[in-house]
Design an enzyme around this catalytic site. Structure first.
Site, mmCIF file in Angstrom:
data_model
loop_
_atom_site.group_PDB
_atom_site.id
_atom_site.type_symbol
_atom_site.label_atom_id
_atom_site.label_comp_id
_atom_site.label_asym_id
_atom_site.label_seq_id
_atom_site.Cartn_x
_atom_site.Cartn_y
_atom_site.Cartn_z
ATOM 1 N N SER A 26 -17.692 -6.655 15.447
ATOM 2 C CA SER A 26 -19.049 -7.160 15.682
ATOM 3 C C SER A 26 -19.349 -7.495 17.133
ATOM 4 O O SER A 26 -20.491 -7.834 17.454
ATOM 5 C CB SER A 26 -19.310 -8.390 14.807
ATOM 6 N N LYS B 79 -22.261 -5.842 18.656
ATOM 7 C CA LYS B 79 -23.614 -6.398 18.531
ATOM 8 C C LYS B 79 -24.140 -6.904 19.877
ATOM 9 O O LYS B 79 -25.351 -7.093 20.042
ATOM 10 C CB LYS B 79 -23.631 -7.522 17.496
ATOM 11 N N SER C 201 -23.520 -13.195 12.325
ATOM 12 C CA SER C 201 -23.078 -11.818 12.548
ATOM 13 C C SER C 201 -23.585 -10.917 11.418
ATOM 14 O O SER C 201 -22.884 -10.025 10.946
ATOM 15 C CB SER C 201 -21.542 -11.747 12.639
#
Length: 413
Positions: free
Chosen positions: A94, A97, A152
Site C-alpha cells: 500500500s 498509494k 488504507s
C-alpha cells in the site's frame, strides 16, 4: 567494348564489395557516448549492500537491520545520508498509494460530493483493506482521502480511480507521474498496491513519491491525521445517516516525536513496507524500509534510522541524492523546487474529474547521475546508426544512377 548491362553489373559488384566497409566504418569514427550512470541518484546507490560515508564523530548505523532495502534522505536537499540496496525492485504493497495520491489528489475539490455506484467498488482484490464504502451513498472527496490514508482502503482508491476516468486510465497516469519523477524502478499495475505480477517499486522511488507528496498541504494533512469519523450507512428506522471512527494504521504516528506520516503497507508478497517522514529542529528526514523479517520490525527499524539520521546531521557525506522532477516538455528549468498547491481547484461540485495533473513547472534540471541512457549504438534494436544509413543511401544512389544509365541506353521495342 563493354555493354551498358556489363557496366551496370560491374558497378553493382563494386558497391557490394564496399558495403561492409561503409557500414563498419562509422562504428570507429562516431563519437563515443559516455556510459549511463549505474543508478539514478548516484553511482553508490547502485552498489549492493550498505552505503554510508561517515566523518569524524558520526554515530554508527543501527545494528541488526533486517530490511531487504532501506534509505535515509533529507526531504529538503534530497541528500541521501545512507542506504542499503535502495534500487532493489520489490512489491510495494500500500505504499504505492503515495504515488496514487501524488497523481490524483490535485484533481478534485476536497469538498466535492460523489455518489458511489456499485461498479466502483467491484473488482477489488480479495483480502484487501477496506474503509467500508457503500454503494448509492454520497461521500465527500476529503472523506475518501481519509479512507485512503488512514484505513488504507482499497475501496476508497477504486472510487477515486473511477472518478478519475477508471482504473486503467489512473494506472497509466500513475506510471506517467512516476516517469516524470524519474522513479525508474516502478512498474504500476494496480492503483492500490495490491499484489499483482510484475508490480514493483523501490525504497528510492517510494522516497521520491513521499517527497513530492509532502509538498502538497492536503497530502500532509491526510497522512498526519491520526483518527477521524467516516460516513456510515443510513439508519432504516430514523432515516439519518450514521458515522463510525477510523484510525490511522501507521503505528509510529503519535508515538515517534515529530513524525509527519507518510504510509505503511503489508501484503503477502511485499511483507511489510513503510515510508516515514519526521521533522526535528527544522529538518525533515525521510526513511523507507522494505521487507524486514517481521511486521513490527518495519516500524522499529524506521524509528532507529530516523534517530540515526537526526544524530548524523553534518557528520556524514551524502552517498547520493533524491533527483528532482523532470521539467515539462518545452519548459525552461529554473533550478527552483516546485511546491504543489492544495487541492480544490480542479474538480466540480458533482465530483467530475478535472484535467490531469501537470508536472511542476519549476522543477530543477536532472543532475548528471540521472541523465538518460545514451542512444543505442549501431546495430541496436532501434535500427542503424547514422553511418549505417549513410551507407545505405550511397548504395541506393549508386544503384539508381546505374539503373538510369541502363534505361537510357536500352533500345526501344
Amino acid at each position: 567494348m563493354p555493354t551498358p548491362r556489363h557496366a551496370f553489373g560491374r558497378l553493382c559488384a563494386a558497391v557490394t564489395a564496399a558495403l561492409p566497409v561503409l557500414l563498419a566504418a562509422p562504428a570507429g569514427a562516431a563519437p563515443q557516448q559516455p556510459p549511463p550512470s549505474a543508478a539514478i541518484g548516484g553511482e553508490r546507490l547502485g552498489l549492493p549492500g550498505v552505503q554510508v560515508a561517515p566523518m569524524a564523530g558520526a554515530p554508527p548505523l543501527p545494528a541488526n537491520l533486517t530490511g531487504r532495502s532501506w534509505i535515509v534522505s533529507d526531504a529538503a536537499s534530497g541528500e541521501v545520508l545512507a542506504a542499503s540496496n535502495p534500487h532493489l525492485r520489490l512489491p510495494p504493497a500500500s505504499t504505492l498509494k503515495i504515488l496514487f495520491a501524488d497523481t490524483v489528489l490535485p484533481k478534485f475539490d476536497r469538498n466535492a460530493v460523489h455518489r458511489v455506484a456499485d461498479q466502483e467498488i467491484q473488482g477489488i482484490g480479495p483480502g484487501s483493506s477496506l474503509v467500508g464504502i457503500k454503494e448509492n451513498l454520497d461521500y465527500r472527496v476529503e472523506d475518501l482521502w481519509r479512507g485512503v490514508f488512514l484505513s488504507s482502503g482499497n475501496d476508497a482508491v477504486h472510487v477515486l480511480a473511477h472518478m478519475n476516468g477508471g482504473v486503467r486510465q489512473t494506472v497509466a497516469e500513475m506510471q506517467a507521474r512516476a516517469d516524470a519523477l524519474q522513479a525508474r524502478d516502478t512498474k504500476v499495475i494496480s492503483p492500490d498496491g495490491y499484489d499483482m505480477d510484475g508490480q514493483v517499486s523501490s525504497a528510492y522511488d517510494l522516497s521520491l513519491f513521499a517527497r513530492a507528496g509532502l509538498r502538497n498541504a492536503d497530502f500532509r494533512t491526510y497522512c498526519a491525521t491520526r483518527d477521524a469519523m467516516f460516513p456510515g450507512a443510513i439508519d432504516k428506522n430514523t432515516g439519518q445517516r450514521g458515522s463510525f471512527g477510523i484510525a490511522n494504521t501507521d503505528r509510529l504516528l503519535g508515538k515517534y516525536p515529530g513524525l509527519i506520516g507518510v504510509k505503511n503497507g503489508t501484503t503477502t508478497n511485499a511483507g511489510s513496507t513503510f515510508v516515514g517522514a519526521a521533522e526535528r529542529g527544522g529538518r525533515t528526514l525521510l526513511v523507507t524500509v522494505m521487507h524486514p523479517v517481521s511486521y513490527q520490525k518495519v516500524y522499529d527499524e524506521t524509528a532507529a534510522l530516523l534517530d540515526w539520521g537526526f544524530a548524523a546531521a553534518g557528520k556524514v557525506q551524502p552517498v547520493g541524492r533524491l533527483v528532482d522532477e523532470l521539467p515539462p516538455a518545452g519548459a525552461e528549468p529554473t533550478g527552483q523546487v516546485a511546491t504543489a498547491e492544495p487541492t480544490g481547484q480542479a474538480g466540480g461540485a458533482d465530483g467530475t474529474p478535472g484535467p490531469p495533473p501537470q508536472p511542476s513547472a519549476a522543477a530543477a534540471p536532472a543532475p548528471p547521475a540521472a541523465a538518460a541512457p545514451a542512444p543505442p549504438a549501431a546495430g541496436g534494436r532501434d535500427g542503424l546508426a547514422i553511418g549505417g544509413w549513410s551507407a545505405v543511401v550511397l548504395v541506393g544512389a549508386a544503384l539508381g544512377y546505374g539503373a538510369v544509365l541502363l534505361l537510357r541506353r536500352r533500345p526501344t521495342d
